[in-house]
Scaffold this motif. Structure first.
Motif, PDB file in Angstrom:
ATOM      1  N   ARG A   1      -2.476  -2.749  -6.561  1.00 27.71           N
ATOM      2  CA  ARG A   1      -1.795  -1.479  -6.315  1.00 27.71           C
ATOM      3  C   ARG A   1      -1.479  -0.783  -7.645  1.00 27.71           C
ATOM      4  O   ARG A   1      -1.683   0.427  -7.782  1.00 27.71           O
ATOM      5  CB  ARG A   1      -0.513  -1.706  -5.507  1.00 27.71           C
ATOM      6  N   CYS A   2      -0.997  -1.522  -8.618  1.00 22.39           N
ATOM      7  CA  CYS A   2      -0.695  -0.942  -9.926  1.00 22.39           C
ATOM      8  C   CYS A   2      -1.957  -0.361 -10.559  1.00 22.39           C
ATOM      9  O   CYS A   2      -1.928   0.746 -11.114  1.00 22.39           O
ATOM     10  CB  CYS A   2      -0.073  -1.986 -10.848  1.00 22.39           C
TER      11      CYS A   2
ATOM     12  N   THR B   1       0.809  -1.222   0.000  1.00 26.60           N
ATOM     13  CA  THR B   1       0.000   0.000   0.000  1.00 26.60           C
ATOM     14  C   THR B   1       0.839   1.267   0.000  1.00 26.60           C
ATOM     15  O   THR B   1       0.314   2.347  -0.245  1.00 26.60           O
ATOM     16  CB  THR B   1      -0.946   0.029   1.214  1.00 26.60           C
ATOM     17  N   GLU B   2       2.139   1.152   0.249  1.00 27.48           N
ATOM     18  CA  GLU B   2       3.022   2.319   0.255  1.00 27.48           C
ATOM     19  C   GLU B   2       3.935   2.375  -0.970  1.00 27.48           C
ATOM     20  O   GLU B   2       4.752   3.279  -1.101  1.00 27.48           O
ATOM     21  CB  GLU B   2       3.878   2.308   1.530  1.00 27.48           C
TER      22      GLU B   2
ATOM     23  N   SER C   1       5.212   2.834  -4.846  1.00 28.61           N
ATOM     24  CA  SER C   1       4.909   3.602  -6.051  1.00 28.61           C
ATOM     25  C   SER C   1       4.497   2.605  -7.135  1.00 28.61           C
ATOM     26  O   SER C   1       4.675   1.384  -6.989  1.00 28.61           O
ATOM     27  CB  SER C   1       6.157   4.367  -6.515  1.00 28.61           C
ATOM     28  N   PHE C   2       3.978   3.126  -8.228  1.00 24.76           N
ATOM     29  CA  PHE C   2       3.611   2.262  -9.346  1.00 24.76           C
ATOM     30  C   PHE C   2       4.823   1.467  -9.819  1.00 24.76           C
ATOM     31  O   PHE C   2       4.747   0.255 -10.036  1.00 24.76           O
ATOM     32  CB  PHE C   2       3.038   3.097 -10.505  1.00 24.76           C
ATOM     33  N   GLU C   3       5.953   2.156  -9.954  1.00 26.91           N
ATOM     34  CA  GLU C   3       7.162   1.519 -10.468  1.00 26.91           C
ATOM     35  C   GLU C   3       7.657   0.410  -9.538  1.00 26.91           C
ATOM     36  O   GLU C   3       8.078  -0.655 -10.000  1.00 26.91           O
ATOM     37  CB  GLU C   3       8.259   2.561 -10.698  1.00 26.91           C
TER      38      GLU C   3
ATOM     39  N   GLU D   1      -4.616   0.734  -8.997  1.00 25.69           N
ATOM     40  CA  GLU D   1      -5.000   1.940  -8.244  1.00 25.69           C
ATOM     41  C   GLU D   1      -4.164   3.144  -8.675  1.00 25.69           C
ATOM     42  O   GLU D   1      -4.684   4.241  -8.876  1.00 25.69           O
ATOM     43  CB  GLU D   1      -4.808   1.709  -6.740  1.00 25.69           C
ATOM     44  N   LYS D   2      -2.843   2.931  -8.790  1.00 24.48           N
ATOM     45  CA  LYS D   2      -1.955   4.036  -9.161  1.00 24.48           C
ATOM     46  C   LYS D   2      -2.232   4.500 -10.594  1.00 24.48           C
ATOM     47  O   LYS D   2      -2.180   5.703 -10.880  1.00 24.48           O
ATOM     48  CB  LYS D   2      -0.483   3.633  -8.997  1.00 24.48           C
TER      49      LYS D   2
ATOM     50  N   GLU E   1      -5.366   6.660 -10.487  1.00 26.28           N
ATOM     51  CA  GLU E   1      -5.038   7.990  -9.962  1.00 26.28           C
ATOM     52  C   GLU E   1      -4.412   8.861 -11.054  1.00 26.28           C
ATOM     53  O   GLU E   1      -4.769  10.029 -11.200  1.00 26.28           O
ATOM     54  CB  GLU E   1      -4.055   7.879  -8.793  1.00 26.28           C
ATOM     55  N   ALA E   2      -3.488   8.285 -11.802  1.00 26.32           N
ATOM     56  CA  ALA E   2      -2.818   9.046 -12.866  1.00 26.32           C
ATOM     57  C   ALA E   2      -3.815   9.440 -13.958  1.00 26.32           C
ATOM     58  O   ALA E   2      -3.787  10.578 -14.451  1.00 26.32           O
ATOM     59  CB  ALA E   2      -1.684   8.222 -13.461  1.00 26.32           C
TER      60      ALA E   2
END
Length: 86
Positions: A54-55, A13-14, A16-18, A57-58, A61-62
């Motif tokens: 997570r990917c 959850t913390e 980054s996408f990368e 979600e990110k 957001e983008a």
């Protein structure tokens, strides 16, 4: 889990996408090789599912940030506006 040093201790959850994408690729590589025990495969699969989420979600957001950018008559960004309906 083999290659545990390849995995990070950072909570999904913390990430980054990368970071999430990189670890997801490592998880998939281990699963594809098939050289881990069944219990470890299950744990890897669960980790992979969390990383995939997570990917996604990110990326959402983008996409929302890009969709919120407004342009002036010359095509230059003028700021952002709230995004609704996404």
């Amino acid at each position: 889990m083999q290659d545990t040093d390849a995995m990070t201790d950072t909570p999904v959850t913390e990430m980054s996408f990368e970071q999430a994408m990189s670890e997801l690729e490592k998880v998939l590589g281990q699963l594809e090789r098939g050289d881990v025990a069944l219990d470890e495969s299950i744990a890897l699969y669960e980790r992979g599912a969390a990383l995939k989420k997570r990917c996604e979600e990110k990326l959402k957001e983008a996409e929302e940030k890009v969709a919120a950018i407004t342009l002036d008559a010359d095509g230059a960004p003028t700021g952002t506006k709230p995004v609704t309906g996404l």
